[in-house]
Design an enzyme around this catalytic site. Sequence first.
Site, mmCIF file in Angstrom:
data_model
loop_
_atom_site.group_PDB
_atom_site.id
_atom_site.type_symbol
_atom_site.label_atom_id
_atom_site.label_comp_id
_atom_site.label_asym_id
_atom_site.label_seq_id
_atom_site.Cartn_x
_atom_site.Cartn_y
_atom_site.Cartn_z
ATOM 1 N N CYS A 140 1.030 -1.196 0.033
ATOM 2 C CA CYS A 140 0.155 0.006 0.016
ATOM 3 C C CYS A 140 0.901 1.277 -0.051
ATOM 4 O O CYS A 140 0.413 2.455 -0.332
ATOM 5 C CB CYS A 140 -0.821 0.102 1.310
ATOM 6 S SG CYS A 140 -2.040 -1.589 1.441
ATOM 7 N N HIS A 185 -3.283 6.777 2.169
ATOM 8 C CA HIS A 185 -3.744 5.379 1.687
ATOM 9 C C HIS A 185 -5.321 4.898 2.081
ATOM 10 O O HIS A 185 -5.571 5.243 3.235
ATOM 11 C CB HIS A 185 -2.998 4.169 2.269
ATOM 12 C CG HIS A 185 -3.660 2.679 1.715
ATOM 13 N ND1 HIS A 185 -3.821 2.613 0.654
ATOM 14 C CD2 HIS A 185 -3.629 1.985 2.645
ATOM 15 C CE1 HIS A 185 -4.300 1.182 0.631
ATOM 16 N NE2 HIS A 185 -4.206 0.889 1.852
ATOM 17 N N ASN A 242 -10.050 -0.725 -0.765
ATOM 18 C CA ASN A 242 -8.593 -0.832 -0.621
ATOM 19 C C ASN A 242 -8.046 -1.342 -1.679
ATOM 20 O O ASN A 242 -7.936 -2.730 -2.017
ATOM 21 C CB ASN A 242 -8.119 -1.561 0.706
ATOM 22 C CG ASN A 242 -6.655 -1.362 0.786
ATOM 23 O OD1 ASN A 242 -5.881 -1.083 0.024
ATOM 24 N ND2 ASN A 242 -6.303 -1.782 2.178
#
Length: 308
Positions: A113, A235, A265
């Site tokens: 990420c 993020h 995500n």
Amino acid sequence: MGLKITGLGKALPSRIVTNDDMGRIVDTNDEWIAKRTGIRQRRFTGEGEDHLSLSVMAAENALADAGVSADQIGLVIEATTTASQQIPSAACRVMEKLQIPGGIPAFDIAAACTGFIYALKVTEGLADCLTGERPYALVIGVDEMSSILDFTDRSTCILFGDGGGAAVCRLDEGSRFFAHLAADGNSHTINVPCKVQMDGQAVFRFAVRAAQQEIGILENLSGVSVQEIDYLVCHQANSRILDYIRRKLKLPEEKVFQNLQYYGNMSAGSIPLALAEMKERGLLSPGKRIFAVGFGAGMSWGGVYLEF
């Protein structure tokens, strides 16, 4: 001479998967997911779509936005952990698809990420590649998370989606750029031996700690306080994480960008997609100042200060 983003593009699969759709796959429902994560839907690849097609789409859109041709690219970096094959790299395959002439560096970065943040810093470090008739770098962040999800584990499969974005960058004498990267190989609260495994509570604690640490570092590097920036782009992991960070920093809601409710995500894809959508909405007009902060598996974390 700072690194400046001159073009942004996004890539999303056509298949929308709602929380109700997830409830038909695993024991869950829209209320349970939305309350705990803020996610309402996500995108998964469908027929004719894969990691490479998304990477190419993001790159093409970024090049078009920048008004840059393929033969002006002097460096290609892709941040991803879900490329369909290891060799050749996703970056090299994008070069092939876009007919970017050879003779330049092209490679992938696996920092989950935080990957796009890592890729921007590496781009700055390879600035001597951006010269002459090829002064631009193509930096891509795309992940096809559906390819590594365990659809029997409702604690993880509901969180992720496919997609991402890309940026065209160049050195610019009038722009300042600062970045910091970090990792801890002793912590493995997110693992992908075959499918994603995650300790949610440990990830929450790590994410809020790492994000606040990075923001403090960016403040020191840039001389700009978090109160003075125009947007904080974290993020896009979980709305609870982002809301907690915002409250701790005493920032208004409109200053902390969120789009995870639509996409979930997307690992390395979340920050470049967020930036691309912000530009589409007219939020990244000249003079805007951004802190972008990533955190994820590795464990890895990092941040960049960007001027538009």
